[in-house]
Motif scaffolding. Structure first.
Motif, PDB file in Angstrom:
ATOM      1  N   MET A  58      -6.657  -8.574  -2.437  1.00 37.10           N
ATOM      2  CA  MET A  58      -6.431  -7.840  -1.192  1.00 37.10           C
ATOM      3  C   MET A  58      -6.961  -6.424  -1.307  1.00 37.10           C
ATOM      4  SD  MET A  58      -2.382  -6.966  -1.385  1.00 37.10           S
ATOM      5  CE  MET A  58      -1.802  -8.388  -2.257  1.00 37.10           C
ATOM      6  N   VAL A  59      -7.137  -5.829  -0.171  1.00 34.56           N
ATOM      7  CA  VAL A  59      -7.498  -4.415  -0.099  1.00 34.56           C
ATOM      8  C   VAL A  59      -6.318  -3.710   0.556  1.00 34.56           C
ATOM      9  CG1 VAL A  59      -9.057  -2.742   0.948  1.00 34.56           C
ATOM     10  CG2 VAL A  59      -9.953  -4.914   0.096  1.00 34.56           C
ATOM     11  N   VAL A  60      -5.799  -2.683  -0.098  1.00 30.60           N
ATOM     12  CA  VAL A  60      -4.664  -1.936   0.451  1.00 30.60           C
ATOM     13  C   VAL A  60      -5.218  -0.886   1.408  1.00 30.60           C
ATOM     14  CG1 VAL A  60      -2.686  -0.459  -0.073  1.00 30.60           C
ATOM     15  CG2 VAL A  60      -3.308  -2.329  -1.625  1.00 30.60           C
ATOM     16  N   LEU A  61      -4.866  -1.049   2.683  1.00 26.17           N
ATOM     17  CA  LEU A  61      -5.316  -0.097   3.696  1.00 26.17           C
ATOM     18  C   LEU A  61      -4.390   1.117   3.769  1.00 26.17           C
ATOM     19  CD1 LEU A  61      -6.207  -2.662   6.513  1.00 26.17           C
ATOM     20  CD2 LEU A  61      -7.756  -1.591   4.879  1.00 26.17           C
ATOM     21  N   LYS A  62      -3.112   0.870   3.528  1.00 25.15           N
ATOM     22  CA  LYS A  62      -2.133   1.970   3.532  1.00 25.15           C
ATOM     23  C   LYS A  62      -1.057   1.606   2.529  1.00 25.15           C
ATOM     24  CE  LYS A  62       0.722   4.692   6.645  1.00 25.15           C
ATOM     25  NZ  LYS A  62       1.182   4.856   8.021  1.00 25.15           N
ATOM     26  N   GLU A  63      -0.791   2.477   1.587  1.00 20.94           N
ATOM     27  CA  GLU A  63       0.201   2.236   0.535  1.00 20.94           C
ATOM     28  C   GLU A  63       1.614   2.172   1.120  1.00 20.94           C
ATOM     29  OE1 GLU A  63      -0.276   1.715  -2.700  1.00 20.94           O
ATOM     30  OE2 GLU A  63      -2.440   2.041  -2.681  1.00 20.94           O
ATOM     31  N   ALA A  64       2.469   1.445   0.427  1.00 21.44           N
ATOM     32  CA  ALA A  64       3.879   1.404   0.810  1.00 21.44           C
ATOM     33  C   ALA A  64       4.504   2.768   0.529  1.00 21.44           C
ATOM     34  CB  ALA A  64       4.594   0.315   0.020  1.00 21.44           C
ATOM     35  N   TYR A  65       5.494   3.113   1.326  1.00 22.77           N
ATOM     36  CA  TYR A  65       6.160   4.396   1.110  1.00 22.77           C
ATOM     37  C   TYR A  65       7.592   4.324   1.640  1.00 22.77           C
ATOM     38  CZ  TYR A  65       5.251   5.263   6.069  1.00 22.77           C
ATOM     39  OH  TYR A  65       5.220   5.165   7.443  1.00 22.77           O
ATOM     40  N   VAL A  66       8.377   5.342   1.287  1.00 22.48           N
ATOM     41  CA  VAL A  66       9.746   5.459   1.777  1.00 22.48           C
ATOM     42  C   VAL A  66       9.772   6.602   2.768  1.00 22.48           C
ATOM     43  CG1 VAL A  66      12.149   5.904   1.128  1.00 22.48           C
ATOM     44  CG2 VAL A  66      10.650   4.608  -0.407  1.00 22.48           C
ATOM     45  N   ASP A  67      10.231   6.293   3.974  1.00 19.02           N
ATOM     46  CA  ASP A  67      10.249   7.344   5.009  1.00 19.02           C
ATOM     47  C   ASP A  67      11.432   8.289   4.763  1.00 19.02           C
ATOM     48  OD1 ASP A  67      12.494   6.024   5.955  1.00 19.02           O
ATOM     49  OD2 ASP A  67      11.647   5.479   7.883  1.00 19.02           O
ATOM     50  N   ILE A  73       8.857   1.367   3.797  1.00 19.70           N
ATOM     51  CA  ILE A  73       7.811   0.852   4.696  1.00 19.70           C
ATOM     52  C   ILE A  73       6.802   0.105   3.829  1.00 19.70           C
ATOM     53  CG2 ILE A  73       6.062   1.453   6.398  1.00 19.70           C
ATOM     54  CD1 ILE A  73       8.936   2.181   7.244  1.00 19.70           C
ATOM     55  N   ASN A  74       6.559  -1.164   4.196  1.00 22.89           N
ATOM     56  CA  ASN A  74       5.641  -2.009   3.418  1.00 22.89           C
ATOM     57  C   ASN A  74       4.201  -1.527   3.538  1.00 22.89           C
ATOM     58  OD1 ASN A  74       7.745  -3.703   2.660  1.00 22.89           O
ATOM     59  ND2 ASN A  74       7.432  -5.065   4.403  1.00 22.89           N
ATOM     60  N   ALA A  75       3.423  -1.881   2.534  1.00 20.80           N
ATOM     61  CA  ALA A  75       2.002  -1.535   2.536  1.00 20.80           C
ATOM     62  C   ALA A  75       1.276  -2.373   3.592  1.00 20.80           C
ATOM     63  CB  ALA A  75       1.399  -1.792   1.163  1.00 20.80           C
ATOM     64  N   VAL A  76       0.186  -1.821   4.081  1.00 15.55           N
ATOM     65  CA  VAL A  76      -0.684  -2.551   5.005  1.00 15.55           C
ATOM     66  C   VAL A  76      -1.867  -3.022   4.171  1.00 15.55           C
ATOM     67  CG1 VAL A  76      -2.095  -2.406   7.081  1.00 15.55           C
ATOM     68  CG2 VAL A  76       0.041  -1.099   6.935  1.00 15.55           C
TER      69      VAL A  76
END
Length: 143
Positions: A58-67, A73-76
């Motif tokens: 896969m290619v990670v478009l947006k890393e997972a993070y904690v708001d 918030i899961n990675a895209v």
């Protein structure tokens, strides 16, 4: 009552039953092919390309993070490995269906060839009589 009878005739028609059977068998066949691909074909291919599992590609478009509120918030991701997996599945299924259709067509051709009767044999007397008739026509006689 006419609509109900018409629907009943439609639902139990031979083609509908054949279609239902085909869908059920097709689903089971799809599961068999998926298992063949996932459990038998893809592991050796994964070893050949360095132990990579295609489903993990896969290619990670947006890393997972904690708001700020603490919610994760899961990675895209762009999961192209799944796409490769489905392409392999589709190719194997399409080839298997092609081979089945080819086999059925060959059987039909053989069956049709067996049905055609051999050309009729000609009796020697009939051939001689035809030759005599033709000679009489040429001489101006009556046939």
């Amino acid at each position: 009552m006419g609509l109900i009878k018409e629907f009943k005739d439609f639902a139990v028609r031979g083609n509908m039953v054949d279609l239902a059977v085909a869908v059920i068998i097709g689903g089971a066949f799809g599961n068999i092919v998926s298992s063949l691909v996932n459990d038998i074909i893809m592991p050796p291919i994964g070893l050949l390309v360095g132990g990579v599992d295609f489903k993990d590609l896969m290619v990670v478009l947006k890393e997972a993070y904690v708001d700020p509120s603490g919610q994760e918030i899961n990675a895209v991701t762009l999961n192209y490995g799944n796409f490769i997996q489905f392409l392999v599945d589709f190719t194997i299924i399409a080839f298997a269906v092609f081979m089945i259709v080819k086999l059925i067509n060959n059987l039909k051709r053989k069956e049709e060839a067996a049905k055609t009767p051999p050309p009729p044999t000609v009796n020697k007397q009939e051939v001689l009589l035809e030759e005599i008739r033709d000679l009489l026509k040429q001489q101006g006689g009556t046939p």
